[in-house]
Structure formats: structure tokens, C-alpha cells
Design a protein around this motif. Structure first.
Motif, PDB file in Angstrom:
ATOM      1  N   ILE A 192      10.618   4.582   7.520  1.00 59.28           N
ATOM      2  CA  ILE A 192      10.261   3.325   8.190  1.00 59.28           C
ATOM      3  C   ILE A 192       9.184   3.572   9.233  1.00 59.28           C
ATOM      4  O   ILE A 192       8.227   2.792   9.359  1.00 59.28           O
ATOM      5  CB  ILE A 192      11.511   2.687   8.841  1.00 59.28           C
ATOM      6  N   LYS A 193       9.326   4.661   9.989  1.00 57.09           N
ATOM      7  CA  LYS A 193       8.331   5.023  10.999  1.00 57.09           C
ATOM      8  C   LYS A 193       6.962   5.241  10.359  1.00 57.09           C
ATOM      9  O   LYS A 193       5.930   4.810  10.887  1.00 57.09           O
ATOM     10  CB  LYS A 193       8.773   6.290  11.730  1.00 57.09           C
ATOM     11  N   ASP A 194       6.955   5.882   9.196  1.00 55.56           N
ATOM     12  CA  ASP A 194       5.703   6.126   8.478  1.00 55.56           C
ATOM     13  C   ASP A 194       5.082   4.813   8.001  1.00 55.56           C
ATOM     14  O   ASP A 194       3.870   4.627   8.082  1.00 55.56           O
ATOM     15  CB  ASP A 194       5.977   7.053   7.287  1.00 55.56           C
ATOM     16  N   PHE A 195       5.908   3.903   7.510  1.00 58.90           N
ATOM     17  CA  PHE A 195       5.425   2.582   7.080  1.00 58.90           C
ATOM     18  C   PHE A 195       4.806   1.820   8.246  1.00 58.90           C
ATOM     19  O   PHE A 195       3.739   1.220   8.113  1.00 58.90           O
ATOM     20  CB  PHE A 195       6.567   1.759   6.484  1.00 58.90           C
ATOM     21  N   LEU A 196       5.500   1.844   9.387  1.00 60.65           N
ATOM     22  CA  LEU A 196       5.009   1.129  10.568  1.00 60.65           C
ATOM     23  C   LEU A 196       3.676   1.693  11.039  1.00 60.65           C
ATOM     24  O   LEU A 196       2.773   0.948  11.422  1.00 60.65           O
ATOM     25  CB  LEU A 196       6.042   1.203  11.698  1.00 60.65           C
ATOM     26  N   GLU A 231       5.274  10.865   1.758  1.00 61.03           N
ATOM     27  CA  GLU A 231       4.576  11.383   0.584  1.00 61.03           C
ATOM     28  C   GLU A 231       4.067  10.234  -0.292  1.00 61.03           C
ATOM     29  O   GLU A 231       4.536   9.103  -0.200  1.00 61.03           O
ATOM     30  CB  GLU A 231       5.493  12.314  -0.219  1.00 61.03           C
ATOM     31  N   TYR A 232       3.123  10.550  -1.147  1.00 63.81           N
ATOM     32  CA  TYR A 232       2.447   9.548  -1.958  1.00 63.81           C
ATOM     33  C   TYR A 232       3.367   8.931  -3.007  1.00 63.81           C
ATOM     34  O   TYR A 232       4.064   9.628  -3.736  1.00 63.81           O
ATOM     35  CB  TYR A 232       1.232  10.165  -2.657  1.00 63.81           C
ATOM     36  N   ALA A 233       3.346   7.609  -3.084  1.00 61.15           N
ATOM     37  CA  ALA A 233       4.023   6.845  -4.137  1.00 61.15           C
ATOM     38  C   ALA A 233       3.350   5.475  -4.152  1.00 61.15           C
ATOM     39  O   ALA A 233       3.207   4.850  -3.097  1.00 61.15           O
ATOM     40  CB  ALA A 233       5.513   6.708  -3.857  1.00 61.15           C
ATOM     41  N   LEU A 234       2.942   5.011  -5.304  1.00 60.51           N
ATOM     42  CA  LEU A 234       2.170   3.771  -5.390  1.00 60.51           C
ATOM     43  C   LEU A 234       2.896   2.577  -4.769  1.00 60.51           C
ATOM     44  O   LEU A 234       2.269   1.731  -4.128  1.00 60.51           O
ATOM     45  CB  LEU A 234       1.812   3.472  -6.849  1.00 60.51           C
ATOM     46  N   TRP A 235       4.212   2.526  -4.921  1.00 59.82           N
ATOM     47  CA  TRP A 235       4.960   1.392  -4.367  1.00 59.82           C
ATOM     48  C   TRP A 235       4.802   1.308  -2.852  1.00 59.82           C
ATOM     49  O   TRP A 235       4.889   0.227  -2.262  1.00 59.82           O
ATOM     50  CB  TRP A 235       6.437   1.453  -4.764  1.00 59.82           C
ATOM     51  N   LYS A 236       4.537   2.459  -2.214  1.00 58.36           N
ATOM     52  CA  LYS A 236       4.350   2.467  -0.762  1.00 58.36           C
ATOM     53  C   LYS A 236       3.055   1.758  -0.370  1.00 58.36           C
ATOM     54  O   LYS A 236       2.954   1.203   0.718  1.00 58.36           O
ATOM     55  CB  LYS A 236       4.350   3.897  -0.226  1.00 58.36           C
ATOM     56  N   GLY A 237       2.071   1.783  -1.260  1.00 57.70           N
ATOM     57  CA  GLY A 237       0.824   1.050  -1.006  1.00 57.70           C
ATOM     58  C   GLY A 237       1.093  -0.440  -0.894  1.00 57.70           C
ATOM     59  O   GLY A 237       0.546  -1.127  -0.024  1.00 57.70           O
ATOM     60  N   PHE A 238       1.978  -0.947  -1.760  1.00 58.21           N
ATOM     61  CA  PHE A 238       2.369  -2.357  -1.698  1.00 58.21           C
ATOM     62  C   PHE A 238       3.257  -2.616  -0.483  1.00 58.21           C
ATOM     63  O   PHE A 238       3.102  -3.631   0.200  1.00 58.21           O
ATOM     64  CB  PHE A 238       3.118  -2.758  -2.975  1.00 58.21           C
ATOM     65  N   ALA A 239       4.188  -1.679  -0.222  1.00 53.66           N
ATOM     66  CA  ALA A 239       5.143  -1.860   0.875  1.00 53.66           C
ATOM     67  C   ALA A 239       4.455  -1.897   2.237  1.00 53.66           C
ATOM     68  O   ALA A 239       4.773  -2.741   3.086  1.00 53.66           O
ATOM     69  CB  ALA A 239       6.181  -0.738   0.850  1.00 53.66           C
ATOM     70  N   ILE A 240       3.496  -1.003   2.459  1.00 55.96           N
ATOM     71  CA  ILE A 240       2.782  -0.975   3.740  1.00 55.96           C
ATOM     72  C   ILE A 240       1.958  -2.238   3.922  1.00 55.96           C
ATOM     73  O   ILE A 240       1.928  -2.833   4.999  1.00 55.96           O
ATOM     74  CB  ILE A 240       1.890   0.281   3.833  1.00 55.96           C
ATOM     75  N   GLY A 241       1.271  -2.658   2.858  1.00 60.61           N
ATOM     76  CA  GLY A 241       0.497  -3.896   2.922  1.00 60.61           C
ATOM     77  C   GLY A 241       1.385  -5.092   3.210  1.00 60.61           C
ATOM     78  O   GLY A 241       1.051  -5.961   4.024  1.00 60.61           O
ATOM     79  N   ALA A 242       2.560  -5.143   2.559  1.00 57.23           N
ATOM     80  CA  ALA A 242       3.499  -6.247   2.772  1.00 57.23           C
ATOM     81  C   ALA A 242       4.042  -6.239   4.198  1.00 57.23           C
ATOM     82  O   ALA A 242       4.185  -7.301   4.824  1.00 57.23           O
ATOM     83  CB  ALA A 242       4.642  -6.154   1.767  1.00 57.23           C
ATOM     84  N   LEU A 243       4.327  -5.057   4.712  1.00 58.62           N
ATOM     85  CA  LEU A 243       4.851  -4.943   6.078  1.00 58.62           C
ATOM     86  C   LEU A 243       3.861  -5.479   7.102  1.00 58.62           C
ATOM     87  O   LEU A 243       4.243  -6.100   8.099  1.00 58.62           O
ATOM     88  CB  LEU A 243       5.192  -3.479   6.383  1.00 58.62           C
TER      89      LEU A 243
END
Length: 201
Positions: free
Chosen positions: A16-20, A102-114
Motif C-alpha cells: 500500500i505504501k508503494d502504491f501511495l 515489484e513489477y506487475a501490470l495490474w499495479k499500473g492500473f491500480a496506481i492510476g486508479a488510486l
């Protein structure tokens, strides 16, 4: 490596910290551009100037999301390579096995959504219970999504949610692009190191 319940909770918190951290700069750019370039459109009664200011603001927003998304992808892929090497060496650091950041394509969507969650919250409140405070924030803090339909005289608030597709999509695409470019770079580095090692033998 099997993680216990405490380590799993710590892993979630670190993710979560990384996403933020990844969403922070794009979010701040939303505010800056809405309070400057797009705000200029609201202070002008000339439709051509309004349209130009709005288009300029949206283009700048897209460019910013592309830059930050690409950098997030590059950083994530680098971390993936680094932590994988540590796991291969079986280092005694439990955080290496969390795979957070670490890299995962879904995180690209998750960070943008956040990064668009604050807008979604205020827009939802405005749709359900219109009020001056939300109207002001939407127009001057989230003008990138709230203002386009105002220019065209459309007052359907629910339509504003359409605009979140742009930052989320741009961030995900550029995140993928950044990871792809870094993967290619890592392959070149690995090949160069392999050739170097063969020459030493």
C-alpha cells in the motif's frame, strides 16, 4: 518462503505504501493543473480560449501521467531484478520475499486508479447530495474531469466519471512501456556481463 500472519500484514502495508508513493505525484499534478491551466478556462468567456486552455491542461495531464507511469514501471522492474537476485542468493532478509514494489501490470492500473480516488469520492458526493463545497473542489481541484462537460454546457454530473479512464489508461500503458524498456535494458546488461565473463575464462 512461507510467510507468517504478521509478515503477510507487513507485506500488505508495504505494498500500500508503494502504491501511495507511485500515485502521489500524478495526484499532485491533477491539483496543480486544475488550479492553473484549466482554471484559466473558467475565468474567460471566450469559447475558443476556454477550449484551448482546457485542451492544454488535459494534454499536460496526459503527458505527466505518461512520465510518472513510465518511471514507476522502470523502477518496479529494476526492483524485480534486484530482489530476484537476492532471492536466488537466499539472503537472510524476509522483505526480499515479500515481492512488494515489484513489477506487475495490474499495479499500473491500480496506481492510476488510486490517484483518482479523491476525485471519485467528491464526484460521488456531488451526484448524491450536491453542495457548494464539492462543487468548488470539483471545479478548481479536479477540473481535468469536472470541467470538460461544463464547457459544452452538459450538466450531467454522472458523466464526469468517464474521464477517469484517461489517467488510469495512460498510467497503465506507460507503466507497461517503462517495464518493457527496462527489461530490454537489463537483457543487454546481462548479455554484456556474460560476454565479459567468458573472456575472463
Amino acid at each position: 518462503m512461507e510467510l507468517n500472519s504478521r509478515q503477510k500484514r507487513q507485506r500488505v502495508l508495504l505494498e500500500i505504501k508503494d502504491f501511495l508513493a507511485g500515485a502521489a505525484f500524478p495526484f499532485m499534478l491533477q491539483l496543480v493543473l486544475s488550479a492553473s491551466v484549466i482554471l484559466f478556462a473558467d475565468y474567460n468567456d471566450e469559447p475558443v480560449i476556454q477550449g484551448f486552455a482546457l485542451a492544454a491542461g488535459e494534454i499536460m495531464l496526459i503527458a505527466a501521467y505518461f512520465i510518472f507511469g513510465r518511471q514507476n514501471g522502470v523502477s518496479a522492474y529494476r526492483k524485480t531484478v534486484l530482489t530476484q537476485k537476492k532471492r536466488d542468493m537466499q539472503v537472510n532478509d524476509v522483505k526480499v520475499y515479500y515481492k512488494t514494489g515489484e513489477y506487475a501490470l495490474w499495479k499500473g492500473f491500480a496506481i492510476g486508479a488510486l490517484s483518482v480516488v479523491p476525485f471519485v469520492i467528491f464526484q460521488l458526493i456531488e451526484c448524491v447530495a450536491p453542495n457548494t463545497a464539492c462543487g468548488f473542489l470539483l471545479k478548481y481541484a479536479f477540473g481535468w474531469a469536472a470541467y470538460p462537460f461544463i464547457v459544452f454546457g452538459v450538466k450531467a454530473q454522472w458523466l464526469n466519471f468517464i474521464w477517469i479512464v484517461i489517467p488510469i489508461g495512460v498510467h497503465a500503458a506507460s507503466y507497461y512501456y517503462g517495464g518493457f524498456k527496462e527489461k530490454k535494458r537489463q537483457q543487454v546488461v546481462a548479455q554484456a556481463q556474460e560476454i565479459k565473463d567468458k573472456k575472463k575464462k
